[in-house]
Design a protein around this motif. Structure first.
Motif, PDB file in Angstrom:
ATOM      1  N   MET A  96       0.845  -1.177   0.000  1.00  0.00           N
ATOM      2  CA  MET A  96       0.000   0.000   0.000  1.00  0.00           C
ATOM      3  C   MET A  96       0.890   1.240   0.000  1.00  0.00           C
ATOM      4  N   ARG A  97       0.587   2.190  -0.840  1.00  0.00           N
ATOM      5  CA  ARG A  97       1.363   3.430  -0.913  1.00  0.00           C
ATOM      6  C   ARG A  97       0.658   4.544  -0.158  1.00  0.00           C
ATOM      7  N   TYR A  98       1.438   5.396   0.436  1.00  0.00           N
ATOM      8  CA  TYR A  98       0.912   6.530   1.183  1.00  0.00           C
ATOM      9  C   TYR A  98       1.554   7.801   0.660  1.00  0.00           C
ATOM     10  N   ALA A  99       0.798   8.882   0.696  1.00  0.00           N
ATOM     11  CA  ALA A  99       1.323  10.182   0.264  1.00  0.00           C
ATOM     12  C   ALA A  99       2.398  10.636   1.243  1.00  0.00           C
ATOM     13  N   LYS A 100       3.452  11.248   0.727  1.00  0.00           N
ATOM     14  CA  LYS A 100       4.536  11.751   1.581  1.00  0.00           C
ATOM     15  C   LYS A 100       4.472  13.265   1.609  1.00  0.00           C
ATOM     16  N   ARG A 101       3.735  13.792   2.544  1.00  0.00           N
ATOM     17  CA  ARG A 101       3.641  15.241   2.716  1.00  0.00           C
ATOM     18  C   ARG A 101       4.041  15.580   4.138  1.00  0.00           C
ATOM     19  N   ILE A 102       4.774  16.663   4.269  1.00  0.00           N
ATOM     20  CA  ILE A 102       5.150  17.122   5.604  1.00  0.00           C
ATOM     21  C   ILE A 102       4.363  18.393   5.889  1.00  0.00           C
ATOM     22  N   ASP A 103       3.599  18.364   6.977  1.00  0.00           N
ATOM     23  CA  ASP A 103       2.814  19.535   7.350  1.00  0.00           C
ATOM     24  C   ASP A 103       3.717  20.654   7.830  1.00  0.00           C
ATOM     25  N   ALA A 104       3.313  21.879   7.569  1.00  0.00           N
ATOM     26  CA  ALA A 104       4.122  23.054   7.898  1.00  0.00           C
ATOM     27  C   ALA A 104       4.423  23.151   9.394  1.00  0.00           C
ATOM     28  N   ASN A 105       3.549  22.600  10.230  1.00  0.00           N
ATOM     29  CA  ASN A 105       3.726  22.707  11.678  1.00  0.00           C
ATOM     30  C   ASN A 105       4.437  21.500  12.296  1.00  0.00           C
ATOM     31  N   GLN A 106       4.945  20.586  11.470  1.00  0.00           N
ATOM     32  CA  GLN A 106       5.553  19.368  12.009  1.00  0.00           C
ATOM     33  C   GLN A 106       6.737  19.662  12.928  1.00  0.00           C
ATOM     34  N   ALA A 107       7.632  20.536  12.532  1.00  0.00           N
ATOM     35  CA  ALA A 107       8.820  20.825  13.349  1.00  0.00           C
ATOM     36  C   ALA A 107       8.432  21.373  14.724  1.00  0.00           C
ATOM     37  N   GLU A 108       7.459  22.272  14.771  1.00  0.00           N
ATOM     38  CA  GLU A 108       7.067  22.837  16.067  1.00  0.00           C
ATOM     39  C   GLU A 108       6.340  21.803  16.931  1.00  0.00           C
ATOM     40  N   ILE A 109       5.604  20.893  16.315  1.00  0.00           N
ATOM     41  CA  ILE A 109       4.928  19.830  17.067  1.00  0.00           C
ATOM     42  C   ILE A 109       5.975  18.889  17.674  1.00  0.00           C
ATOM     43  N   ILE A 110       6.963  18.506  16.880  1.00  0.00           N
ATOM     44  CA  ILE A 110       8.036  17.635  17.374  1.00  0.00           C
ATOM     45  C   ILE A 110       8.784  18.321  18.522  1.00  0.00           C
ATOM     46  N   LYS A 111       9.073  19.599  18.357  1.00  0.00           N
ATOM     47  CA  LYS A 111       9.773  20.354  19.402  1.00  0.00           C
ATOM     48  C   LYS A 111       8.947  20.399  20.691  1.00  0.00           C
ATOM     49  N   ALA A 112       7.636  20.547  20.561  1.00  0.00           N
ATOM     50  CA  ALA A 112       6.765  20.581  21.742  1.00  0.00           C
ATOM     51  C   ALA A 112       6.785  19.240  22.469  1.00  0.00           C
ATOM     52  N   PHE A 113       6.691  18.135  21.721  1.00  0.00           N
ATOM     53  CA  PHE A 113       6.772  16.815  22.354  1.00  0.00           C
ATOM     54  C   PHE A 113       8.130  16.624  23.027  1.00  0.00           C
ATOM     55  N   ALA A 114       9.198  16.987  22.337  1.00  0.00           N
ATOM     56  CA  ALA A 114      10.545  16.838  22.897  1.00  0.00           C
ATOM     57  C   ALA A 114      10.701  17.670  24.169  1.00  0.00           C
ATOM     58  N   GLY A 115      10.101  18.857  24.185  1.00  0.00           N
ATOM     59  CA  GLY A 115      10.157  19.707  25.359  1.00  0.00           C
ATOM     60  C   GLY A 115       9.444  19.112  26.570  1.00  0.00           C
ATOM     61  N   LEU A 116       8.563  18.154  26.315  1.00  0.00           N
ATOM     62  CA  LEU A 116       7.852  17.459  27.395  1.00  0.00           C
ATOM     63  C   LEU A 116       8.535  16.120  27.722  1.00  0.00           C
ATOM     64  N   HIS A 117       9.757  15.948  27.207  1.00  0.00           N
ATOM     65  CA  HIS A 117      10.569  14.751  27.458  1.00  0.00           C
ATOM     66  C   HIS A 117       9.985  13.494  26.833  1.00  0.00           C
ATOM     67  N   CYS A 118       9.256  13.662  25.751  1.00  0.00           N
ATOM     68  CA  CYS A 118       8.741  12.524  24.997  1.00  0.00           C
ATOM     69  C   CYS A 118       9.796  12.114  23.976  1.00  0.00           C
ATOM     70  N   GLN A 119       9.805  10.842  23.633  1.00  0.00           N
ATOM     71  CA  GLN A 119      10.687  10.367  22.580  1.00  0.00           C
ATOM     72  C   GLN A 119       9.884  10.364  21.281  1.00  0.00           C
ATOM     73  N   VAL A 120      10.463  10.947  20.223  1.00  0.00           N
ATOM     74  CA  VAL A 120       9.756  11.109  18.959  1.00  0.00           C
ATOM     75  C   VAL A 120      10.522  10.403  17.846  1.00  0.00           C
ATOM     76  N   CYS A 121       9.792   9.627  17.059  1.00  0.00           N
ATOM     77  CA  CYS A 121      10.360   8.978  15.885  1.00  0.00           C
ATOM     78  C   CYS A 121       9.506   9.368  14.678  1.00  0.00           C
ATOM     79  N   ILE A 122      10.145   9.992  13.695  1.00  0.00           N
ATOM     80  CA  ILE A 122       9.429  10.372  12.470  1.00  0.00           C
ATOM     81  C   ILE A 122       9.365   9.148  11.572  1.00  0.00           C
ATOM     82  N   ILE A 123       8.144   8.731  11.229  1.00  0.00           N
ATOM     83  CA  ILE A 123       8.008   7.588  10.334  1.00  0.00           C
ATOM     84  C   ILE A 123       7.444   7.998   8.980  1.00  0.00           C
ATOM     85  N   GLY A 124       6.606   9.023   8.949  1.00  0.00           N
ATOM     86  CA  GLY A 124       6.130   9.575   7.686  1.00  0.00           C
ATOM     87  C   GLY A 124       5.048   8.799   6.977  1.00  0.00           C
ATOM     88  N   GLN A 125       4.982   7.501   7.170  1.00  0.00           N
ATOM     89  CA  GLN A 125       3.966   6.699   6.497  1.00  0.00           C
ATOM     90  C   GLN A 125       3.492   5.591   7.409  1.00  0.00           C
TER      91      GLN A 125
END
Length: 94
Positions: free
Chosen positions: A1-30
């Motif tokens: 199954m194929r999935y569209a590969k789009r990165i939302d404009a707010n992705q970096a700030e969302i990741i930074k917010a999770f990281a700031g709460l000491h969450c571990q984040v893994c970008i998978i994209g699909q």
């Protein structure tokens, strides 16, 4: 199954917010954007996260058919995040 590969404009700030709460984040994209190890309902767990750009019209924030099917079949925790406020309200802390 194929999935569209789009990165939302707010992705970096969302990741930074999770990281700031000491969450571990893994970008998978699909088929969703991230796996985040975070406290949800008071328990640390892996959560599938799909990011949508909350500044866009609601019609542009819809899950794709493939994402809907994937979310419906996934038995674990999953959330859709549109803003840093969503990050903060999803994070339950422990």
């Amino acid at each position: 199954m194929r999935y569209a590969k789009r990165i939302d404009a707010n992705q970096a700030e969302i990741i930074k917010a999770f990281a700031g709460l000491h969450c571990q984040v893994c970008i998978i994209g699909q088929p969703v954007d991230l796996i985040v190890y975070m406290p949800l309902n008071g328990v640390w767990q892996n959560v599938l996260v799909d990011i949508k750009d909350g500044s866009k019209p609601k019609s542009a924030q819809k899950l794709t058919r493939q994402q809907i099917e994937f979310f419906d079949s996934w038995r674990g925790a999953k959330v859709i995040i549109r803003s840093i406020d969503d990050v903060l309200s999803t994070y339950s802390g422990v």
